[in-house]
Design an enzyme around this catalytic site. Structure first.
Site, PDB file in Angstrom:
ATOM      1  N   THR A  42       0.834  -1.202   0.000  1.00  0.00           N
ATOM      2  CA  THR A  42       0.000   0.000   0.000  1.00  0.00           C
ATOM      3  C   THR A  42       0.867   1.249   0.000  1.00  0.00           C
ATOM      4  O   THR A  42       2.001   1.240   0.471  1.00  0.00           O
ATOM      5  CB  THR A  42      -0.884   0.053   1.264  1.00  0.00           C
ATOM      6  OG1 THR A  42      -0.032   0.137   2.419  1.00  0.00           O
ATOM      7  CG2 THR A  42      -1.763  -1.172   1.383  1.00  0.00           C
ATOM      8  N   ARG A  72      -7.137   6.979   4.703  1.00  0.00           N
ATOM      9  CA  ARG A  72      -7.837   6.397   5.858  1.00  0.00           C
ATOM     10  C   ARG A  72      -8.509   5.073   5.482  1.00  0.00           C
ATOM     11  O   ARG A  72      -8.696   4.208   6.323  1.00  0.00           O
ATOM     12  CB  ARG A  72      -8.895   7.371   6.383  1.00  0.00           C
ATOM     13  CG  ARG A  72      -8.327   8.497   7.239  1.00  0.00           C
ATOM     14  CD  ARG A  72      -9.454   9.266   7.904  1.00  0.00           C
ATOM     15  NE  ARG A  72      -8.936  10.181   8.910  1.00  0.00           N
ATOM     16  CZ  ARG A  72      -9.650  10.608   9.946  1.00  0.00           C
ATOM     17  NH1 ARG A  72     -10.893  10.188  10.116  1.00  0.00           N
ATOM     18  NH2 ARG A  72      -9.133  11.456  10.817  1.00  0.00           N
ATOM     19  N   VAL A  73      -8.897   4.947   4.234  1.00  0.00           N
ATOM     20  CA  VAL A  73      -9.569   3.729   3.793  1.00  0.00           C
ATOM     21  C   VAL A  73      -8.789   3.125   2.635  1.00  0.00           C
ATOM     22  O   VAL A  73      -8.657   3.750   1.579  1.00  0.00           O
ATOM     23  CB  VAL A  73     -11.019   4.019   3.340  1.00  0.00           C
ATOM     24  CG1 VAL A  73     -11.698   2.725   2.860  1.00  0.00           C
ATOM     25  CG2 VAL A  73     -11.822   4.646   4.470  1.00  0.00           C
ATOM     26  N   ARG A 223      16.711 -12.347  35.190  1.00  0.00           N
ATOM     27  CA  ARG A 223      17.101 -13.644  35.747  1.00  0.00           C
ATOM     28  C   ARG A 223      16.070 -14.145  36.737  1.00  0.00           C
ATOM     29  O   ARG A 223      15.743 -15.323  36.778  1.00  0.00           O
ATOM     30  CB  ARG A 223      18.466 -13.540  36.424  1.00  0.00           C
ATOM     31  CG  ARG A 223      19.646 -13.401  35.457  1.00  0.00           C
ATOM     32  CD  ARG A 223      20.937 -13.209  36.230  1.00  0.00           C
ATOM     33  NE  ARG A 223      20.930 -11.946  36.970  1.00  0.00           N
ATOM     34  CZ  ARG A 223      21.695 -11.683  38.023  1.00  0.00           C
ATOM     35  NH1 ARG A 223      22.516 -12.601  38.491  1.00  0.00           N
ATOM     36  NH2 ARG A 223      21.645 -10.511  38.623  1.00  0.00           N
ATOM     37  N   LYS A 284      19.011   2.356  49.070  1.00  0.00           N
ATOM     38  CA  LYS A 284      19.093   0.934  49.411  1.00  0.00           C
ATOM     39  C   LYS A 284      17.670   0.436  49.665  1.00  0.00           C
ATOM     40  O   LYS A 284      16.945   1.010  50.467  1.00  0.00           O
ATOM     41  CB  LYS A 284      19.959   0.749  50.662  1.00  0.00           C
ATOM     42  CG  LYS A 284      20.366  -0.687  50.945  1.00  0.00           C
ATOM     43  CD  LYS A 284      21.387  -1.211  49.932  1.00  0.00           C
ATOM     44  CE  LYS A 284      21.954  -2.541  50.353  1.00  0.00           C
ATOM     45  NZ  LYS A 284      22.829  -2.444  51.543  1.00  0.00           N
ATOM     46  N   HIS A 285      17.281  -0.608  48.970  1.00  0.00           N
ATOM     47  CA  HIS A 285      15.934  -1.169  49.088  1.00  0.00           C
ATOM     48  C   HIS A 285      14.864  -0.087  48.904  1.00  0.00           C
ATOM     49  O   HIS A 285      13.899  -0.006  49.662  1.00  0.00           O
ATOM     50  CB  HIS A 285      15.758  -1.879  50.426  1.00  0.00           C
ATOM     51  CG  HIS A 285      16.708  -3.020  50.620  1.00  0.00           C
ATOM     52  ND1 HIS A 285      16.791  -4.082  49.734  1.00  0.00           N
ATOM     53  CD2 HIS A 285      17.642  -3.275  51.570  1.00  0.00           C
ATOM     54  CE1 HIS A 285      17.708  -4.930  50.138  1.00  0.00           C
ATOM     55  NE2 HIS A 285      18.253  -4.464  51.244  1.00  0.00           N
ATOM     56  N   ASN A 427       5.882   4.911  57.553  1.00  0.00           N
ATOM     57  CA  ASN A 427       5.993   6.239  58.134  1.00  0.00           C
ATOM     58  C   ASN A 427       7.434   6.741  58.034  1.00  0.00           C
ATOM     59  O   ASN A 427       8.370   5.973  58.162  1.00  0.00           O
ATOM     60  CB  ASN A 427       5.574   6.225  59.596  1.00  0.00           C
ATOM     61  CG  ASN A 427       4.083   6.123  59.790  1.00  0.00           C
ATOM     62  OD1 ASN A 427       3.334   6.804  59.119  1.00  0.00           O
ATOM     63  ND2 ASN A 427       3.649   5.285  60.713  1.00  0.00           N
ATOM     64  N   ARG A 447       5.161   6.282  63.885  1.00  0.00           N
ATOM     65  CA  ARG A 447       5.995   7.430  63.524  1.00  0.00           C
ATOM     66  C   ARG A 447       7.094   7.675  64.568  1.00  0.00           C
ATOM     67  O   ARG A 447       8.200   8.092  64.229  1.00  0.00           O
ATOM     68  CB  ARG A 447       5.104   8.673  63.379  1.00  0.00           C
ATOM     69  CG  ARG A 447       5.762   9.843  62.670  1.00  0.00           C
ATOM     70  CD  ARG A 447       4.704  10.806  62.166  1.00  0.00           C
ATOM     71  NE  ARG A 447       3.808  10.128  61.231  1.00  0.00           N
ATOM     72  CZ  ARG A 447       4.082   9.927  59.949  1.00  0.00           C
ATOM     73  NH1 ARG A 447       5.197  10.363  59.436  1.00  0.00           N
ATOM     74  NH2 ARG A 447       3.217   9.299  59.175  1.00  0.00           N
ATOM     75  N   HIS A 533       3.750   3.999  49.976  1.00  0.00           N
ATOM     76  CA  HIS A 533       3.638   2.610  50.434  1.00  0.00           C
ATOM     77  C   HIS A 533       4.227   1.644  49.417  1.00  0.00           C
ATOM     78  O   HIS A 533       4.497   2.014  48.296  1.00  0.00           O
ATOM     79  CB  HIS A 533       2.169   2.257  50.699  1.00  0.00           C
ATOM     80  CG  HIS A 533       1.589   3.011  51.851  1.00  0.00           C
ATOM     81  ND1 HIS A 533       0.601   3.964  51.695  1.00  0.00           N
ATOM     82  CD2 HIS A 533       1.877   2.986  53.171  1.00  0.00           C
ATOM     83  CE1 HIS A 533       0.298   4.463  52.877  1.00  0.00           C
ATOM     84  NE2 HIS A 533       1.058   3.902  53.788  1.00  0.00           N
TER      85      HIS A 533
END
Length: 533
Positions: A42, A72-73, A223, A284-285, A427, A447, A533
């Site tokens: 096309t 379009r068509v 992994r 860290k984490h 917290n 807290r 969280h």
């Protein structure tokens, strides 16, 4: 249930090629033609192939209709969809195809209009709409449904795999590969529609549309996940936000699931603190164990490391400045998993080259903390979706609620601590002084426990460094949410804090303010919390 891999192979006699990204197409088309495959195409794809000297039949010759309505068509026609959909082993289908002159299409290659790239470029609404592909997904889905008889390709790698099998098997493609490509096709069209629906909802300001979809492209099979017994993979959405998904890895072994998660947390925090002042974050984490600003990037790194050098071992280091040789040498003295920065000079790269396992990621930019976006978290049976936390507080937003007002230096430190606290798991209590964290308490159920842990971290840091007292003496404290009781505030004061920033909004605010006044603290309310969280 029938075996989806049943059957042996299909023979490719006719291929329909209609692509937006034409990279490598001419060479692929030549290989198909050399194996006797009739080429149908096309628009611009057909023009390119003809200019390359290939024999190509236009789709209009199949359908009997020209392309219309600005393209379009062109492919929404029984001659195309019938050729893709009819079951070659169904006599009724075969008869219909013969009656209506519908020839089989055995291979289709369509890569869709670049909608995602158009949106990422910042194009206007109408331009984005015009880059929504209609015929492409329709043909792909039709071909994928008929995967026992059609090889469907959505990218150049798919075409290469099909051609390789054809060359090895006398023009035939195993049904097992066709089925695999069919599954991939439905995922691709789903991700494409997800991008469109998500963009449209954003344009209309719909925060909770009736249906929500998420899609992504495999970046890398990992992994394992958080733990070795969990399978995992990294998918990208196509967004251009600078960070771990768009960074270029210059060296080091492959990123792990936890590396990716932690690096994202590190670089989002760096983006939060902006580009004005040299800044370093050590993560860290997914929690910062040290964040600091300085006159130079190495000064910032040293101050960040001093906050908690023990936890920094095996951490992620993020910088908001290009990495230089001196800073690279300093970082190399501590075992570090990943370093991510907007850039790095050749000398710095040479330093890290001696650390073969250290991953160095270059982003060419910082994420915009105020940019809109979404955060998704799965739960059993569904997922939660919310805006990215792009809330920000300036000095003008702060409300002094105590008899003593913060000094100018304390205000600077309060805003710094507040922005760091936004990126610490709730917290949260963050102690800061002179543009550096001096104690971080993260992710506690109470807290007051966060305040105690942050103080203990500062005491440990002083012991390691040989300082006469913890750096919390004379610091400021940030709490990501209000103090429900005065005990957490008083714990911060006992650690040495002299000024506090918190959202306010507790039913006991008056008690907490009175306790701050009695302790001689300055305190400001932000009116905004930052749960994480």
């Amino acid at each position: 249930m029938s075996d989806p891999n049943s059957g042996s192979a299909i023979r490719v006699r006719r291929a329909l090629l209609s692509v937006s990204d034409k990279s490598g197409l001419v060479d692929q088309a030549r290989k198909l033609a050399a194996m006797g495959v009739e080429l149908v195409s096309t628009g611009g794809t057909s023009k390119l192939l003809k200019e390359a000297g290939l024999a190509v039949k236009d789709v209009a010759d199949l359908t009997g209709f020209p392309e219309m309505m600005d393209g379009r068509v062109k492919t929404l026609h029984p001659a195309v969809h019938g050729g893709l959909l009819y079951l070659r082993d169904n006599p009724s289908h075969v008869k219909d195809a013969e009656t209506h002159g519908i020839g089989a299409i055995d291979l289709i290659y369509v890569n869709l209009y670049p909608f995602e790239a158009t949106v990422a470029s910042g194009a206007d609404f109408e331009t984005c709409i015009e880059n929504i592909d209609i015929g492409g997904p329709a043909m792909l889905r039709a071909a994928a449904k008929n995967g026992a008889f059609v090889a469907v390709c959505t990218d150049g790698g798919d075409v290469d795999a099909v051609i390789a099998d054809m060359e090895a098997n006398d023009g035939q493609v195993p049904v097992s590969l066709c089925r695999k490509l069919a599954a991939k096709t439905y995922a691709r069209t789903a991700a494409y529609d997800a991008a469109i629906s998500g963009w449209y909802a954003d344009q209309l300001g719909e925060s909770a549309p009736d249906w929500a979809a998420i899609g992504g492209k495999l970046q890398e099979a990992l992994r394992y996940g958080e733990n070795p017994h969990q399978k995992a993979a990294f998918y990208v959405t196509g967004a251009t936000r600078p960070g771990v998904a768009t960074a270029k890895q210059l060296q080091g072994k492959a990123l792990s699931y936890n590396n990716i998660n932690d690096t994202d947390a590190a670089y989002e925090l760096i983006g939060e603190l902006g580009a004005e002042t040299p800044t370093v974050a050590i993560i860290k984490h997914a929690n910062p164990c040290g964040v600091a600003q300085g006159k130079t990037i190495i000064e910032a790194y040293r101050a960040a490391l001093a906050c908690d050098s023990t936890s920094a071992f095996g951490g992620i280091v993020a910088l908001n400045r290009p990495l230089d040789e001196t800073t690279a040498k300093e970082i190399s003295q501590v075992f570090t998993e990943v370093v991510i920065a907007p850039g790095a000079d050749a000398a710095a790269e040479a330093v890290f080259a001696k650390k073969k396992n250290l991953r160095l990621l270059i982003t060419e930019g910082l994420p915009d903390p105020a940019a809109p976006g979404h955060f998704v978290k799965t739960v059993a049976g569904g997922f939660l979706m919310q805006d990215r936390d792009f809330g920000r507080i300036t000095r003008a937003d702060l409300k002094v609620v105590t008899k003593i007002a913060p000094t100018e230096q304390q205000l600077d430190d309060l805003l710094f601590a507040w922005r760091v606290a936004k990126h610490v798991k709730s917290n949260t209590i963050v102690y800061a002084k002179d543009g550096a964290t001096v104690g971080v308490g993260a992710g506690q159920m109470s807290r007051i426990d966060s305040a105690r842990i942050a103080a203990r971290k500062a005491e440990d840091a002083a012991e390691v460094a040989g300082w006469p007292e913890p750096r919390t003496k004379g610091c400021v404290a940030a709490s990501d949410a209000f103090f429900p009781f005065a005990d957490g505030l008083l714990q911060a004061a006992s650690a040495g804090a002299v000024a506090v920033i918190q959202p306010g909004g507790s039913i006991r605010d008056d008690e907490v303010i009175a306790a701050a006044d009695e302790a001689g603290l300055a305190m400001v309310f932000t009116g905004m919390r930052h749960f994480r969280h």
